[in-house]
Design a protein around this motif. Sequence first.
Motif, PDB file in Angstrom:
ATOM      1  N   GLY A 219       1.354   9.757  -0.331  1.00 35.46           N
ATOM      2  CA  GLY A 219       1.488  11.074  -0.982  1.00 35.46           C
ATOM      3  C   GLY A 219       0.210  11.456  -1.713  1.00 35.46           C
ATOM      4  N   ILE A 220       0.098  12.736  -2.057  1.00 33.59           N
ATOM      5  CA  ILE A 220      -1.036  13.157  -2.897  1.00 33.59           C
ATOM      6  C   ILE A 220      -0.499  13.670  -4.225  1.00 33.59           C
ATOM      7  CG2 ILE A 220      -2.696  13.654  -1.061  1.00 33.59           C
ATOM      8  CD1 ILE A 220      -1.832  16.560  -1.157  1.00 33.59           C
ATOM      9  N   GLY A 221       0.827  13.524  -4.404  1.00 34.18           N
ATOM     10  CA  GLY A 221       1.433  13.927  -5.665  1.00 34.18           C
ATOM     11  C   GLY A 221       2.806  13.297  -5.732  1.00 34.18           C
TER      12      GLY A 221
ATOM     13  N   GLN B 160      11.465  12.772  -8.627  1.00 34.12           N
ATOM     14  CA  GLN B 160      11.528  12.200  -7.274  1.00 34.12           C
ATOM     15  C   GLN B 160      11.797  10.699  -7.284  1.00 34.12           C
ATOM     16  OE1 GLN B 160       7.639  14.203  -6.032  1.00 34.12           O
ATOM     17  NE2 GLN B 160       8.817  14.216  -4.134  1.00 34.12           N
TER      18      GLN B 160
ATOM     19  N   HIS C  79       3.121  22.490  -6.585  1.00 29.19           N
ATOM     20  CA  HIS C  79       4.242  21.845  -5.882  1.00 29.19           C
ATOM     21  C   HIS C  79       4.944  20.862  -6.828  1.00 29.19           C
ATOM     22  CE1 HIS C  79       6.119  19.766  -2.253  1.00 29.19           C
ATOM     23  NE2 HIS C  79       6.253  18.856  -3.197  1.00 29.19           N
ATOM     24  N   GLU C  80       4.123  20.070  -7.565  1.00 32.47           N
ATOM     25  CA  GLU C  80       4.713  19.077  -8.480  1.00 32.47           C
ATOM     26  C   GLU C  80       5.377  19.756  -9.666  1.00 32.47           C
ATOM     27  OE1 GLU C  80       3.386  16.588  -5.714  1.00 32.47           O
ATOM     28  OE2 GLU C  80       4.917  16.292  -7.233  1.00 32.47           O
TER      29      GLU C  80
ATOM     30  N   HIS D 255       8.804  20.731  -8.972  1.00 32.03           N
ATOM     31  CA  HIS D 255       9.783  19.628  -9.024  1.00 32.03           C
ATOM     32  C   HIS D 255      10.391  19.520 -10.426  1.00 32.03           C
ATOM     33  CE1 HIS D 255       9.878  17.625  -5.151  1.00 32.03           C
ATOM     34  NE2 HIS D 255       8.554  17.560  -5.096  1.00 32.03           N
TER      35      HIS D 255
ATOM     36  N   CYS E 232       6.907  17.189   1.601  1.00 33.65           N
ATOM     37  CA  CYS E 232       7.477  16.653   0.365  1.00 33.65           C
ATOM     38  C   CYS E 232       8.045  15.267   0.646  1.00 33.65           C
ATOM     39  CB  CYS E 232       8.589  17.583  -0.145  1.00 33.65           C
ATOM     40  SG  CYS E 232       9.268  17.041  -1.724  1.00 33.65           S
ATOM     41  N   LEU E 233       7.723  14.323  -0.225  1.00 44.13           N
ATOM     42  CA  LEU E 233       8.203  12.948  -0.007  1.00 44.13           C
ATOM     43  C   LEU E 233       9.720  12.875  -0.103  1.00 44.13           C
ATOM     44  CD1 LEU E 233       5.461  11.032  -2.021  1.00 44.13           C
ATOM     45  CD2 LEU E 233       5.581  11.400   0.446  1.00 44.13           C
TER      46      LEU E 233
ATOM     47  N   GLU F 283       2.837  22.667   3.551  1.00 48.17           N
ATOM     48  CA  GLU F 283       3.250  21.648   2.585  1.00 48.17           C
ATOM     49  C   GLU F 283       4.268  20.675   3.183  1.00 48.17           C
ATOM     50  OE1 GLU F 283       2.829  24.526  -1.364  1.00 48.17           O
ATOM     51  OE2 GLU F 283       4.420  23.027  -1.272  1.00 48.17           O
TER      52      GLU F 283
HETATM   53  O1  K2U Z   1       5.625  16.056  -4.230  1.00 48.50           O
HETATM   54  C1  K2U Z   1       5.647  15.465  -3.149  1.00 48.50           C
HETATM   55  O2  K2U Z   1       6.687  15.321  -2.513  1.00 48.50           O
HETATM   56  C2  K2U Z   1       4.333  14.946  -2.542  1.00 48.50           C
HETATM   57  C3  K2U Z   1       3.782  16.041  -1.655  1.00 48.50           C
HETATM   58  C4  K2U Z   1       2.537  16.577  -2.277  1.00 48.50           C
HETATM   59  C5  K2U Z   1       2.086  17.841  -1.601  1.00 48.50           C
HETATM   60  C6  K2U Z   1       2.034  18.990  -2.329  1.00 48.50           C
HETATM   61  C7  K2U Z   1       1.573  20.158  -1.755  1.00 48.50           C
HETATM   62  C8  K2U Z   1       1.161  20.218  -0.452  1.00 48.50           C
HETATM   63  C9  K2U Z   1       1.236  19.065   0.314  1.00 48.50           C
HETATM   64  C10 K2U Z   1       1.695  17.864  -0.258  1.00 48.50           C
HETATM   65  C11 K2U Z   1       3.485  15.479  -0.247  1.00 48.50           C
HETATM   66  O3  K2U Z   1       4.576  14.913   0.341  1.00 48.50           O
HETATM   67  S1  K2U Z   1       2.261  14.286  -0.172  1.00 48.50           S
HETATM   68  C12 K2U Z   1       2.101  14.137   1.622  1.00 48.50           C
HETATM   69  C13 K2U Z   1       1.234  15.260   2.167  1.00 48.50           C
HETATM   70  C14 K2U Z   1      -0.142  15.180   1.929  1.00 48.50           C
HETATM   71  C15 K2U Z   1      -0.983  16.213   2.361  1.00 48.50           C
HETATM   72  C16 K2U Z   1      -0.458  17.327   3.015  1.00 48.50           C
HETATM   73  C17 K2U Z   1       0.915  17.409   3.251  1.00 48.50           C
HETATM   74  C18 K2U Z   1       1.774  16.362   2.825  1.00 48.50           C
END
Ligand code: K2U
Length: 164
Positions: free
Chosen positions: A41-43, A48, A129-130, A133, A87-88, A85
């Motif tokens: 993940g990046i966040g 979660q 995005h975070e 949540h 989401c984990l 986007e």
């Molecule tokens: O919050 C989460 O579930 C982690 C999200 C973070 C995210 C936020 C905005 C846009 C993309 C991702 C992802 O699951 S982390 C995995 C990921 C990484 C890069 C692009 C898409 C998904």
Amino acid sequence: MEVVRLGNDVLRDHAVPVEEINDEIRSLVEEMFDTMVKSDGIGLAAPQIGRSIRLFVVRADDGVKRVFINPQIIATSQEMCSYEEGCLSIPKYYDDVIRPERVTVQARNENGRRFTLEADGLLARVIQHEYDHLEGILFIDRIAPEKKAKVEEKFRKKAAKETV
Ligand code: K2U
Ligand code: ZN
């Protein structure tokens, strides 16, 4: 730590402020970073991993790890942009979401020190995005209703199968 999936009510709660930034919070932050990295993940936001408190961690493009405790979004740009986007908590589903291009956020770090960050690009995207949540909002709430309904249906079926 286990990442909770779509359908778990904790993802729909309004998270409560962190009262005291102590060693318990600092060790939770460490565990969240590990979980985020292990899940590619990046966040990752505390709801979660089942903790409905106002805290999330981010590891965006520059690889720098950042902690946001009791964050407040104090400004967003007029300009919007679209980004695919994920989401984990909603694995294997990706869709384009339109959000403000830039965001200014005020928060405390793991040592309780207040900071203000102006972000653009992927960092601005992940922060929004975070932050969602913590408000019980998921990115599928921001896509076309019929697509959202399909995703929720798929996860309901999967959960039903698992409980059998
Ligand atoms: O919050 C989460 O579930 C982690 C999200 C973070 C995210 C936020 C905005 C846009 C993309 C991702 C992802 O699951 S982390 C995995 C990921 C990484 C890069 C692009 C898409 C998904
Ligand atoms: Zn997410």
